[in-house]
Design a protein around this motif. Structure first.
Motif, PDB file in Angstrom:
ATOM      1  N   PHE A  96       3.226   2.399   3.198  1.00  0.00           N
ATOM      2  CA  PHE A  96       3.965   3.649   3.322  1.00  0.00           C
ATOM      3  C   PHE A  96       3.020   4.832   3.530  1.00  0.00           C
ATOM      4  O   PHE A  96       1.941   4.875   2.939  1.00  0.00           O
ATOM      5  N   ASP A  97       3.463   5.791   4.323  1.00  0.00           N
ATOM      6  CA  ASP A  97       2.858   7.129   4.314  1.00  0.00           C
ATOM      7  C   ASP A  97       3.895   8.085   4.895  1.00  0.00           C
ATOM      8  O   ASP A  97       4.659   7.696   5.788  1.00  0.00           O
ATOM      9  N   ILE A  98       3.904   9.315   4.386  1.00  0.00           N
ATOM     10  CA  ILE A  98       4.880  10.285   4.901  1.00  0.00           C
ATOM     11  C   ILE A  98       4.389  10.965   6.177  1.00  0.00           C
ATOM     12  O   ILE A  98       5.154  11.671   6.809  1.00  0.00           O
ATOM     13  N   GLN A  99       3.120  10.744   6.561  1.00  0.00           N
ATOM     14  CA  GLN A  99       2.593  11.401   7.768  1.00  0.00           C
ATOM     15  C   GLN A  99       2.423  10.373   8.892  1.00  0.00           C
ATOM     16  O   GLN A  99       1.719   9.366   8.704  1.00  0.00           O
ATOM     17  N   GLN A 100       3.008  10.687  10.047  1.00  0.00           N
ATOM     18  CA  GLN A 100       2.869   9.786  11.197  1.00  0.00           C
ATOM     19  C   GLN A 100       1.396   9.640  11.581  1.00  0.00           C
ATOM     20  O   GLN A 100       0.946   8.557  11.982  1.00  0.00           O
ATOM     21  N   ASP A 135       0.879  -1.170   0.000  1.00  0.00           N
ATOM     22  CA  ASP A 135       0.000   0.000   0.000  1.00  0.00           C
ATOM     23  C   ASP A 135       0.915   1.217   0.000  1.00  0.00           C
ATOM     24  O   ASP A 135       1.575   1.507   1.007  1.00  0.00           O
ATOM     25  N   ALA A 136       0.975   1.924  -1.124  1.00  0.00           N
ATOM     26  CA  ALA A 136       1.938   3.025  -1.279  1.00  0.00           C
ATOM     27  C   ALA A 136       1.491   4.295  -0.574  1.00  0.00           C
ATOM     28  O   ALA A 136       2.315   5.206  -0.379  1.00  0.00           O
ATOM     29  N   THR A 137       0.207   4.392  -0.216  1.00  0.00           N
ATOM     30  CA  THR A 137      -0.332   5.608   0.422  1.00  0.00           C
ATOM     31  C   THR A 137      -1.367   5.185   1.468  1.00  0.00           C
ATOM     32  O   THR A 137      -2.568   5.210   1.195  1.00  0.00           O
ATOM     33  N   CYS A 138      -0.917   4.858   2.658  1.00  0.00           N
ATOM     34  CA  CYS A 138      -1.841   4.235   3.641  1.00  0.00           C
ATOM     35  C   CYS A 138      -2.999   5.138   4.048  1.00  0.00           C
ATOM     36  O   CYS A 138      -4.119   4.662   4.225  1.00  0.00           O
ATOM     37  N   GLY A 139      -2.728   6.428   4.254  1.00  0.00           N
ATOM     38  CA  GLY A 139      -3.808   7.342   4.677  1.00  0.00           C
ATOM     39  C   GLY A 139      -4.493   6.831   5.927  1.00  0.00           C
ATOM     40  O   GLY A 139      -3.845   6.555   6.940  1.00  0.00           O
ATOM     41  N   ASN A 140      -5.806   6.665   5.856  1.00  0.00           N
ATOM     42  CA  ASN A 140      -6.550   6.171   7.020  1.00  0.00           C
ATOM     43  C   ASN A 140      -6.641   4.644   7.060  1.00  0.00           C
ATOM     44  O   ASN A 140      -7.335   4.088   7.915  1.00  0.00           O
ATOM     45  N   GLY A 141      -5.985   3.979   6.119  1.00  0.00           N
ATOM     46  CA  GLY A 141      -5.798   2.538   6.247  1.00  0.00           C
ATOM     47  C   GLY A 141      -6.869   1.649   5.644  1.00  0.00           C
ATOM     48  O   GLY A 141      -6.852   0.434   5.862  1.00  0.00           O
ATOM     49  N   HIS A 142      -7.783   2.224   4.867  1.00  0.00           N
ATOM     50  CA  HIS A 142      -8.849   1.380   4.308  1.00  0.00           C
ATOM     51  C   HIS A 142      -8.287   0.338   3.334  1.00  0.00           C
ATOM     52  O   HIS A 142      -8.652  -0.836   3.390  1.00  0.00           O
ATOM     53  N   ASP A 143      -7.410   0.784   2.440  1.00  0.00           N
ATOM     54  CA  ASP A 143      -6.828  -0.160   1.474  1.00  0.00           C
ATOM     55  C   ASP A 143      -5.880  -1.129   2.181  1.00  0.00           C
ATOM     56  O   ASP A 143      -5.803  -2.311   1.815  1.00  0.00           O
ATOM     57  N   THR A 144      -5.155  -0.620   3.171  1.00  0.00           N
ATOM     58  CA  THR A 144      -4.211  -1.474   3.903  1.00  0.00           C
ATOM     59  C   THR A 144      -4.954  -2.631   4.557  1.00  0.00           C
ATOM     60  O   THR A 144      -4.497  -3.783   4.510  1.00  0.00           O
ATOM     61  N   ALA A 198       7.566   6.884   5.654  1.00  0.00           N
ATOM     62  CA  ALA A 198       8.568   7.335   4.681  1.00  0.00           C
ATOM     63  C   ALA A 198       7.885   7.422   3.329  1.00  0.00           C
ATOM     64  O   ALA A 198       6.783   6.895   3.133  1.00  0.00           O
ATOM     65  N   SER A 199       8.563   8.063   2.387  1.00  0.00           N
ATOM     66  CA  SER A 199       8.013   8.176   1.034  1.00  0.00           C
ATOM     67  C   SER A 199       8.043   6.819   0.328  1.00  0.00           C
ATOM     68  O   SER A 199       9.027   6.068   0.430  1.00  0.00           O
ATOM     69  N   HIS A 200       7.008   6.584  -0.455  1.00  0.00           N
ATOM     70  CA  HIS A 200       6.976   5.348  -1.262  1.00  0.00           C
ATOM     71  C   HIS A 200       8.103   5.316  -2.297  1.00  0.00           C
ATOM     72  O   HIS A 200       8.415   4.267  -2.826  1.00  0.00           O
ATOM     73  N   ALA A 201       8.711   6.458  -2.557  1.00  0.00           N
ATOM     74  CA  ALA A 201       9.850   6.476  -3.493  1.00  0.00           C
ATOM     75  C   ALA A 201      11.024   5.670  -2.939  1.00  0.00           C
ATOM     76  O   ALA A 201      11.921   5.271  -3.676  1.00  0.00           O
ATOM     77  N   GLY A 225      -3.398  11.999  -3.815  1.00  0.00           N
ATOM     78  CA  GLY A 225      -4.123  13.162  -3.289  1.00  0.00           C
ATOM     79  C   GLY A 225      -3.711  13.429  -1.857  1.00  0.00           C
ATOM     80  O   GLY A 225      -2.586  13.144  -1.464  1.00  0.00           O
ATOM     81  N   TYR A 226      -4.655  13.968  -1.069  1.00  0.00           N
ATOM     82  CA  TYR A 226      -4.354  14.309   0.332  1.00  0.00           C
ATOM     83  C   TYR A 226      -5.124  13.399   1.284  1.00  0.00           C
ATOM     84  O   TYR A 226      -6.099  12.732   0.886  1.00  0.00           O
ATOM     85  N   LEU A 227      -4.670  13.389   2.531  1.00  0.00           N
ATOM     86  CA  LEU A 227      -5.285  12.545   3.561  1.00  0.00           C
ATOM     87  C   LEU A 227      -6.695  13.059   3.867  1.00  0.00           C
ATOM     88  O   LEU A 227      -6.848  14.212   4.303  1.00  0.00           O
TER      89      LEU A 227
HETATM   90  C1  LIG Z   1      -5.674  10.001  -0.603  1.00  0.00           C
HETATM   91  S1  LIG Z   1      -4.692   9.657   0.833  1.00  0.00           S
HETATM   92  C2  LIG Z   1      -4.740   7.903   0.944  1.00  0.00           C
HETATM   93  C3  LIG Z   1      -6.039   7.357   1.445  1.00  0.00           C
HETATM   94  C4  LIG Z   1      -5.923   5.927   1.922  1.00  0.00           C
HETATM   95  N1  LIG Z   1      -5.675   4.975   0.880  1.00  0.00           N
HETATM   96  C5  LIG Z   1      -7.124   5.486   2.759  1.00  0.00           C
HETATM   97  O1  LIG Z   1      -7.597   4.365   2.589  1.00  0.00           O
HETATM   98  O2  LIG Z   1      -7.522   6.256   3.619  1.00  0.00           O
HETATM   99  C6  LIG Z   1      -3.044   9.973   0.274  1.00  0.00           C
HETATM  100  C7  LIG Z   1      -1.983   9.724   1.324  1.00  0.00           C
HETATM  101  O3  LIG Z   1      -0.727   9.733   0.667  1.00  0.00           O
HETATM  102  C8  LIG Z   1       0.231  10.186   1.585  1.00  0.00           C
HETATM  103  N2  LIG Z   1       1.439  10.577   0.847  1.00  0.00           N
HETATM  104  C9  LIG Z   1       1.728  11.745   0.223  1.00  0.00           C
HETATM  105  N3  LIG Z   1       2.949  11.678  -0.355  1.00  0.00           N
HETATM  106  C10 LIG Z   1       3.441  10.435  -0.089  1.00  0.00           C
HETATM  107  C11 LIG Z   1       4.656   9.755  -0.409  1.00  0.00           C
HETATM  108  N4  LIG Z   1       5.597  10.348  -1.141  1.00  0.00           N
HETATM  109  N5  LIG Z   1       4.834   8.497   0.048  1.00  0.00           N
HETATM  110  C12 LIG Z   1       3.866   7.868   0.782  1.00  0.00           C
HETATM  111  N6  LIG Z   1       2.692   8.469   1.122  1.00  0.00           N
HETATM  112  C13 LIG Z   1       2.489   9.729   0.687  1.00  0.00           C
HETATM  113  C14 LIG Z   1      -0.479  11.324   2.306  1.00  0.00           C
HETATM  114  O4  LIG Z   1       0.138  11.612   3.536  1.00  0.00           O
HETATM  115  C15 LIG Z   1      -1.897  10.761   2.428  1.00  0.00           C
HETATM  116  O5  LIG Z   1      -2.092  10.157   3.680  1.00  0.00           O
END
Ligand SMILES: C[S@@+](CC[C@H](N)C(=O)[O-])C[C@H]1O[C@@H](n2cnc3c(N)ncnc32)[C@H](O)[C@@H]1O
Length: 192
Positions: free
Chosen positions: A51-55, A26-35, A79-82, A100-102
């Motif tokens: 991964f997510d860049i926000q604690q 899961d490259a962008t965990c956010g609130n964890g639904h996909d995770t 950390a960044s998914h990069a 997008g954004y969290l």
């Molecule tokens: C649209 S949200 C994800 C929603 C998530 N899939 C869910 O189920 O709630 C995008 C997330 O990507 C994270 N993000 C932004 N840049 C990132 C990066 N370079 N690497 C990993 N996560 C990143 C943001 O912090 C944000 O939480």
């Protein structure tokens, strides 16, 4: 028939592709639904690297997983998914990005074209044959346009002999409707 919405379509694809015991990202965990969905699909013998860049997002994801009793098969990285190559070199069955954004968080902190493309490139290397990278593209925010354009340009240039690339979108929807791109790795061609 009801056409599947963007996120249900992405999740249906994960359900079709991911099997018990698989290694997924899961490259962008956010609130964890996909995770959480990935954790349920791979089960206790599989592994989810998230991964997510926000604690804040990592904590929210961890809470969701623990509440569902599905945290043991998940490794969360703030950390960044990069930076994927620093964390794994294993074959990946599926990866998902929600660009997008969290939701409910700081709208200024968004995914960006450079790190998204770098990460997709790494995952294309790691992807198993038949595996998929799913990009759920929300682009209604200012930085989203540039990221969407860069991702679409990149995906249109992926060699068709190596990958199938599908776009799923509702073309009559207004207001920057989200859409999905799926990249599937094909079987290597036979040498003559
Ligand atoms: C649209 S949200 C994800 C929603 C998530 N899939 C869910 O189920 O709630 C995008 C997330 O990507 C994270 N993000 C932004 N840049 C990132 C990066 N370079 N690497 C990993 N996560 C990143 C943001 O912090 C944000 O939480």
């Amino acid at each position: 028939m009801n056409l599947r919405g963007i996120l249900p379509f992405a999740h249906d694809t994960l359900r079709k592709v991911v099997r018990s015991g698989d290694y997924v990202v899961d490259a962008t965990c956010g609130n964890g639904h996909d995770t959480l969905l990935l954790a349920e699909l791979v089960g206790i013998n599989g592994h989810v690297l998230g991964f997510d860049i926000q604690q804040l997002a990592i904590d929210a994801t961890n809470t969701r997983l623990e509440n569902a009793g599905a945290s043991s098969q998940v490794e969360l990285v703030c950390a960044s998914h990069a930076r994927i190559p620093e964390y794994t070199s294993k074959p990946v069955r599926a990866a998902i990005f929600n660009l997008g954004y969290l939701p409910g968080g700081d709208k200024e902190i968004t995914t960006t074209a450079d790190s998204t493309l770098e990460s997709i490139g790494h995952l294309m290397e790691l992807l198993e044959v038949g595996g998929v990278i799913i990009l759920v593209i929300y682009h209604g925010h200012p930085a989203g346009k540039q990221e969407k354009d860069a991702v679409v340009t990149f995906c249109e240039a992926i060699p068709q002999q190596d990958f199938h690339v599908l776009s799923y979108s509702f073309i009559n929807q207004k207001n920057d409707a989200p859409f999905v791109i799926i990249i599937e790795k094909r079987k290597p061609r036979q040498a003559n």
